[in-house]
Design a protein around this motif. Sequence first.
Motif, short mmCIF file in Angstrom:
data_model
loop_
_atom_site.label_atom_id
_atom_site.label_comp_id
_atom_site.label_asym_id
_atom_site.label_seq_id
_atom_site.Cartn_x
_atom_site.Cartn_y
_atom_site.Cartn_z
N GLN A 1 0.82 -1.33 0.00
CA GLN A 1 -0.07 0.02 0.01
C GLN A 1 0.77 1.18 0.19
O GLN A 1 0.20 2.25 -0.51
CB GLN A 1 -0.83 0.15 1.13
N ALA A 2 1.94 1.10 0.34
CA ALA A 2 2.83 2.37 0.79
C ALA A 2 3.59 2.65 -0.80
O ALA A 2 4.57 2.12 -0.97
CB ALA A 2 3.85 2.21 1.72
N THR A 3 3.00 3.40 -1.44
CA THR A 3 3.67 3.95 -2.72
C THR A 3 4.81 4.99 -2.66
O THR A 3 5.36 5.14 -3.57
CB THR A 3 2.61 4.56 -3.64
N GLN A 4 4.76 5.37 -1.43
CA GLN A 4 5.82 6.65 -1.21
C GLN A 4 6.86 6.02 -0.16
O GLN A 4 6.78 5.29 0.76
CB GLN A 4 5.16 7.92 -0.70
N THR A 5 8.03 6.28 -0.49
CA THR A 5 9.19 5.44 0.17
C THR A 5 9.42 6.48 1.57
O THR A 5 8.95 7.66 1.91
CB THR A 5 10.54 5.78 -0.51
N PRO A 6 10.19 5.72 2.57
CA PRO A 6 10.46 6.46 3.85
C PRO A 6 11.14 7.54 3.57
O PRO A 6 11.10 8.83 4.13
CB PRO A 6 11.07 5.41 4.45
N TRP B 1 3.75 6.78 7.13
CA TRP B 1 5.19 6.95 7.55
C TRP B 1 5.11 7.56 8.57
O TRP B 1 4.73 8.86 8.47
CB TRP B 1 6.09 7.27 6.38
N GLN B 2 5.45 7.31 9.97
CA GLN B 2 5.69 8.07 11.01
C GLN B 2 7.08 8.57 11.22
O GLN B 2 8.03 7.67 11.31
CB GLN B 2 5.16 7.42 12.26
N VAL B 3 7.38 9.91 11.15
CA VAL B 3 8.40 10.39 11.06
C VAL B 3 8.90 11.38 12.20
O VAL B 3 8.09 12.25 12.58
CB VAL B 3 8.76 11.24 9.87
N ASP B 4 9.82 11.02 12.96
CA ASP B 4 10.26 11.95 14.11
C ASP B 4 11.42 12.85 13.61
O ASP B 4 12.53 12.53 13.05
CB ASP B 4 10.64 11.20 15.25
#
Length: 271
Positions: free
Chosen positions: A205-210, A240-243
């Motif tokens: 489902q994740a079409t965008q990369t981290p 994507w959970q980004v800190d």
Amino acid sequence: MNSASSRSRTLKTVGALGMAAATAVLMTGCGQSSDSATSAATSEAAKVVPQKQTTSPSASARLTEDQQERKKVLDATKVTFDDAATTATGEVAGGKLVDLDLEGVDDDDKDQSPSPTGSGSPTGSASPTGSASPTGSASPTGTGTSSPSASPGADGPVWAAEVAEKDGTIHTVRINAVDGKVIEARVDADQDADDKKQTADLLAQATQTPQQAAKVATEKKKGTVTSVGLDDNEGDGVIWQVDVVGSDWKKTTFDVDAKNDTIVREETDND
């Protein structure tokens, strides 16, 4: 003759007295000048001393305990999130990054966040491209093990990564965050067929990369990524959970839609 000599002696005496008086005046004047200079210098010194004594405390003294810990870890970190991600995926043929976290940065927060399977993340910490994952989301595989360290060890800070094969099999890769060398690379033993399928479904489902998600987050807030992890958005797609840790050492967590790179949630931890 006696009268003339007397007058002469009197004039000499008067002249001597006059010279003595003049000398006394000059000496007094010099003394006053010297005293004035000393007094002025003392006055100036008195102005400087209080300023030194009232200097405000250093910036580090005003940081919270969490901020000091972030600063400690990030000051020691030399390998960026992007470089760590490249190294980690290079250890698994055809692998895709699922989670990358800089150990020692807000690990406790990370452990409190449930994974899509309802168990804790195997790495148990946020990923670091310069940001610490404030939400500390657990990995989609949910292996249930926690991060081994809470601060830089003897060899310095460590990037902990989870990389998945096409079928969802997770590999744990740990990288020295100072020299970029791989410390450990292994297949996680605690995975069943359901875990692997869930991980594979999330990645599909994740079409965008981290890396794209990290770019979106740092464009919103300048700073260092310390954690990036793939997670289920409570049944509403994947994120994507980004800190990100800013120059003030505060951490902001961004939930970035993994399909269109839009920020769906943002939260700053002021501790």
